[in-house]
Design a protein around this motif. Structure first.
Motif, PDB file in Angstrom:
ATOM      1  N   LEU A  38      -2.286  -1.280   1.259  1.00 53.85           N
ATOM      2  CA  LEU A  38      -1.462  -0.708   0.195  1.00 53.85           C
ATOM      3  C   LEU A  38      -1.370  -1.683  -0.980  1.00 53.85           C
ATOM      4  O   LEU A  38      -1.549  -1.281  -2.144  1.00 53.85           O
ATOM      5  N   VAL A  39      -1.101  -2.939  -0.706  1.00 53.87           N
ATOM      6  CA  VAL A  39      -1.000  -3.934  -1.784  1.00 53.87           C
ATOM      7  C   VAL A  39      -2.334  -4.087  -2.506  1.00 53.87           C
ATOM      8  O   VAL A  39      -2.378  -4.209  -3.739  1.00 53.87           O
ATOM      9  N   ALA A  40      -3.429  -4.061  -1.762  1.00 50.23           N
ATOM     10  CA  ALA A  40      -4.748  -4.166  -2.392  1.00 50.23           C
ATOM     11  C   ALA A  40      -4.981  -2.988  -3.336  1.00 50.23           C
ATOM     12  O   ALA A  40      -5.486  -3.159  -4.457  1.00 50.23           O
ATOM     13  N   PRO A  70       5.192   4.947  -1.401  1.00 50.58           N
ATOM     14  CA  PRO A  70       3.938   5.427  -2.010  1.00 50.58           C
ATOM     15  C   PRO A  70       2.830   5.649  -0.978  1.00 50.58           C
ATOM     16  O   PRO A  70       1.740   5.089  -1.059  1.00 50.58           O
ATOM     17  N   LEU A  71       3.137   6.487   0.000  1.00 47.40           N
ATOM     18  CA  LEU A  71       2.208   6.783   1.087  1.00 47.40           C
ATOM     19  C   LEU A  71       2.050   8.292   1.215  1.00 47.40           C
ATOM     20  O   LEU A  71       3.041   9.031   1.127  1.00 47.40           O
ATOM     21  N   VAL A  72       0.823   8.732   1.442  1.00 44.08           N
ATOM     22  CA  VAL A  72       0.532  10.166   1.577  1.00 44.08           C
ATOM     23  C   VAL A  72      -0.184  10.411   2.903  1.00 44.08           C
ATOM     24  O   VAL A  72      -1.134   9.708   3.235  1.00 44.08           O
ATOM     25  N   GLN A  73       0.295  11.392   3.640  1.00 45.88           N
ATOM     26  CA  GLN A  73      -0.391  11.855   4.857  1.00 45.88           C
ATOM     27  C   GLN A  73      -1.239  13.047   4.446  1.00 45.88           C
ATOM     28  O   GLN A  73      -0.724  14.049   3.976  1.00 45.88           O
ATOM     29  N   MET A  82       9.957   0.812  -2.614  1.00 50.33           N
ATOM     30  CA  MET A  82       8.913   0.494  -3.591  1.00 50.33           C
ATOM     31  C   MET A  82       8.712   1.692  -4.514  1.00 50.33           C
ATOM     32  O   MET A  82       8.371   2.784  -4.052  1.00 50.33           O
ATOM     33  N   GLU A  83       8.961   1.502  -5.778  1.00 56.20           N
ATOM     34  CA  GLU A  83       8.840   2.600  -6.735  1.00 56.20           C
ATOM     35  C   GLU A  83       7.549   2.467  -7.524  1.00 56.20           C
ATOM     36  O   GLU A  83       7.245   1.416  -8.083  1.00 56.20           O
ATOM     37  N   THR A  84       6.768   3.561  -7.533  1.00 59.52           N
ATOM     38  CA  THR A  84       5.520   3.604  -8.295  1.00 59.52           C
ATOM     39  C   THR A  84       5.463   4.930  -9.042  1.00 59.52           C
ATOM     40  O   THR A  84       6.342   5.785  -8.887  1.00 59.52           O
ATOM     41  N   ALA A  85       4.401   5.119  -9.816  1.00 61.71           N
ATOM     42  CA  ALA A  85       4.226   6.383 -10.528  1.00 61.71           C
ATOM     43  C   ALA A  85       4.141   7.553  -9.547  1.00 61.71           C
ATOM     44  O   ALA A  85       4.553   8.667  -9.859  1.00 61.71           O
ATOM     45  N   LEU A  86       3.618   7.305  -8.342  1.00 62.91           N
ATOM     46  CA  LEU A  86       3.527   8.374  -7.340  1.00 62.91           C
ATOM     47  C   LEU A  86       4.902   8.747  -6.799  1.00 62.91           C
ATOM     48  O   LEU A  86       5.230   9.938  -6.707  1.00 62.91           O
ATOM     49  N   THR A  87       5.696   7.768  -6.439  1.00 58.77           N
ATOM     50  CA  THR A  87       7.017   8.081  -5.881  1.00 58.77           C
ATOM     51  C   THR A  87       7.881   8.802  -6.915  1.00 58.77           C
ATOM     52  O   THR A  87       8.644   9.705  -6.573  1.00 58.77           O
ATOM     53  N   ARG A  88       7.764   8.391  -8.175  1.00 62.27           N
ATOM     54  CA  ARG A  88       8.533   9.066  -9.223  1.00 62.27           C
ATOM     55  C   ARG A  88       8.041  10.489  -9.435  1.00 62.27           C
ATOM     56  O   ARG A  88       8.838  11.410  -9.693  1.00 62.27           O
ATOM     57  N   LEU A  89       6.740  10.698  -9.328  1.00 65.06           N
ATOM     58  CA  LEU A  89       6.159  12.012  -9.589  1.00 65.06           C
ATOM     59  C   LEU A  89       6.552  13.026  -8.533  1.00 65.06           C
ATOM     60  O   LEU A  89       6.892  14.175  -8.862  1.00 65.06           O
ATOM     61  N   VAL A  90       6.504  12.640  -7.264  1.00 60.77           N
ATOM     62  CA  VAL A  90       6.726  13.622  -6.199  1.00 60.77           C
ATOM     63  C   VAL A  90       8.074  13.477  -5.506  1.00 60.77           C
ATOM     64  O   VAL A  90       8.451  14.334  -4.697  1.00 60.77           O
ATOM     65  N   GLY A  91       8.792  12.386  -5.790  1.00 57.22           N
ATOM     66  CA  GLY A  91      10.142  12.265  -5.260  1.00 57.22           C
ATOM     67  C   GLY A  91      10.260  11.702  -3.861  1.00 57.22           C
ATOM     68  O   GLY A  91      11.252  11.953  -3.172  1.00 57.22           O
ATOM     69  N   VAL A  92       9.260  10.931  -3.404  1.00 53.55           N
ATOM     70  CA  VAL A  92       9.344  10.315  -2.078  1.00 53.55           C
ATOM     71  C   VAL A  92       9.785   8.866  -2.213  1.00 53.55           C
ATOM     72  O   VAL A  92       9.770   8.296  -3.299  1.00 53.55           O
ATOM     73  N   ALA A 124      -3.865   1.478  -8.363  1.00 53.72           N
ATOM     74  CA  ALA A 124      -3.446   2.734  -7.744  1.00 53.72           C
ATOM     75  C   ALA A 124      -1.923   2.814  -7.690  1.00 53.72           C
ATOM     76  O   ALA A 124      -1.228   1.795  -7.774  1.00 53.72           O
ATOM     77  N   ALA A 125      -1.420   4.043  -7.519  1.00 48.11           N
ATOM     78  CA  ALA A 125       0.017   4.257  -7.424  1.00 48.11           C
ATOM     79  C   ALA A 125       0.456   4.470  -5.983  1.00 48.11           C
ATOM     80  O   ALA A 125       1.633   4.729  -5.719  1.00 48.11           O
ATOM     81  N   GLY A 126      -0.491   4.369  -5.044  1.00 49.38           N
ATOM     82  CA  GLY A 126      -0.181   4.566  -3.639  1.00 49.38           C
ATOM     83  C   GLY A 126      -1.459   4.785  -2.868  1.00 49.38           C
ATOM     84  O   GLY A 126      -2.560   4.756  -3.426  1.00 49.38           O
ATOM     85  N   VAL A 127      -1.325   5.000  -1.557  1.00 50.31           N
ATOM     86  CA  VAL A 127      -2.498   5.260  -0.723  1.00 50.31           C
ATOM     87  C   VAL A 127      -2.281   6.529   0.093  1.00 50.31           C
ATOM     88  O   VAL A 127      -1.155   6.879   0.445  1.00 50.31           O
ATOM     89  N   ALA A 128      -3.383   7.208   0.389  1.00 50.94           N
ATOM     90  CA  ALA A 128      -3.376   8.390   1.249  1.00 50.94           C
ATOM     91  C   ALA A 128      -4.145   8.059   2.510  1.00 50.94           C
ATOM     92  O   ALA A 128      -5.212   7.440   2.450  1.00 50.94           O
ATOM     93  N   MET A 129      -3.610   8.489   3.661  1.00 53.63           N
ATOM     94  CA  MET A 129      -4.225   8.169   4.945  1.00 53.63           C
ATOM     95  C   MET A 129      -4.273   9.407   5.821  1.00 53.63           C
ATOM     96  O   MET A 129      -3.283  10.140   5.910  1.00 53.63           O
TER      97      MET A 129
END
Length: 360
Positions: free
Chosen positions: A177-179, A14-17, A1-11, A185-190
């Protein structure tokens, strides 16, 4: 799944720990990074040298991008920023808004800057100063938090800024995440969800306490350091809330002495750091000391397993989490759930069959 977040940080996902003190060390960050999400080291509970060693350990164990969470109001913030720059860390996140100068210094070195915010005006400020993205935490999130729900705060911020927005507070699965994506949003942080994995270094007995908690066992209190802090309710939390100012001050001094021995921090530095966290709020001297030594209360639980002597920061989602998957299994599951949720939504827009024509 490609989003603005994945493109920005290269993961890949779109999930952040998030950076959780005593929890988000090299072990958890590497597991998260290898799973394709963005792992973030928590530096506030590390000395400067420990941070440098932790960064190098992560770099030696994975080639995936990762980040470091920094306290913008720490007395040695610039020294820590220099480590992030010198060691080539991909992302710098901040629990509080960094200054315009810190953002510029990091961006000039090619570091992606992602502050965490709890209000629309804070997001607008850091975006105007050059932040590359923001993590927006609603009141459901663990640790220091606000009183506005993620579902209200998130769309406000998405509409207010032109940088990618990462949603935090209340997320633990693919449906969430879908919500968040639907809100813009470009992803979620958990945090809590990654804390409750087999890769988390938190003692098993403490994890069991989290898993046994219901949503009603998670509370917000200002008794710890004068700021709203979401955590599991415990006898210690109850005693802090019952304690008068004098009694709280005596206890705070004792805990501060323990933290001073652990960290090597001077009394003057401890008080300065505590005062820096006031942010214009009324705080007793006991709360000022507790603000500076909250890390030792977290360490008692997260490292030593002494839930009777420490606190357990927690998002409300702890009340609905009932397992301890590996980071790899968790990320895979979340993305599969997200794909399934998206497929169900797409089905709502498919053209229905003509009358008399079989849907098959």
């Amino acid at each position: 799944m490609e989003t603005a977040l994945t493109r920005l940080v290269g993961v890949r996902h779109p999930l952040v720990q998030t950076g959780m003190g005593w929890v988000s060390g090299p072990r958890l960050v590497c597991a998260t990074a290898d799973a394709g999400a963005l792992g973030i080291l928590a530096s506030a509970t590390m000395t400067v040298e420990q941070l440098r060693q932790a960064v190098r350990e992560v770099k030696s164990r994975t080639d995936a991008p990762f980040g470091v969470n920094l306290r913008a109001d720490a007395g040695d913030a610039r020294e820590r920023v220099r480590i992030v720059v010198d060691e080539g860390v991909r992302v710098a996140s901040f629990a509080l808004a960094p200054s315009r100068d810190l953002i510029r210094e990091l961006k000039d070195a090619g570091v992606v800057v992602i502050p965490s915010v709890g209000a629309r005006r804070h997001a607008e400020k850091v975006a105007a100063w050059g932040a590359d993205a923001v993590i927006v935490q609603g009141g459901e999130g663990g640790g220091h938090t606000g009183d506005v729900a993620t579902t209200v705060l998130l769309p406000q911020v998405v509409d207010a800024v032109d940088v990618p927005v990462v949603a935090a507070g209340g997320f633990h699965d693919g449906r969430g995440l879908v919500a968040a994506l639907a809100y813009g949003a470009a992803g979620v942080a958990m945090g809590t969800r990654f804390l409750l994995t087999s890769d988390s270094p938190v003692p098993a007995a403490v994890k069991a306490t989290y898993l046994a908690a219901t949503v009603k066992d998670i509370t917000v209190t200002t008794a710890l350091d004068g700021l709203p802090h979401r955590m599991l309710r415990s006898e210690l939390v109850d005693s802090l809330e019952r304690a008068g100012r004098t009694r709280a001050l005596v206890r705070a001094v004792g805990r501060a002495a323990g933290f001073r021995k652990l960290s090597g921090m001077s009394w003057s530095r401890m008080v300065r750091d505590g005062l820096a966290m006031k942010h214009g709020r009324e705080m007793t001297w006991g709360q000022v000391l507790l603000a500076a030594n909250t890390p030792v209360l977290l360490r008692a639980s997260m490292v030593d397993g002494r839930t009777d002597l420490g606190v357990m920061a927690s998002g409300q989602v702890a009340g609905v989490i009932d397992d301890l998957p590996s980071c790899a299994a968790l990320v895979t599951r979340i993305m599969a759930e997200a794909d399934a949720a998206l497929e169900d939504l797409h089905a709502l827009h498919r053209t229905p069959p003509a009358p008399g024509v079989s849907a098959r």
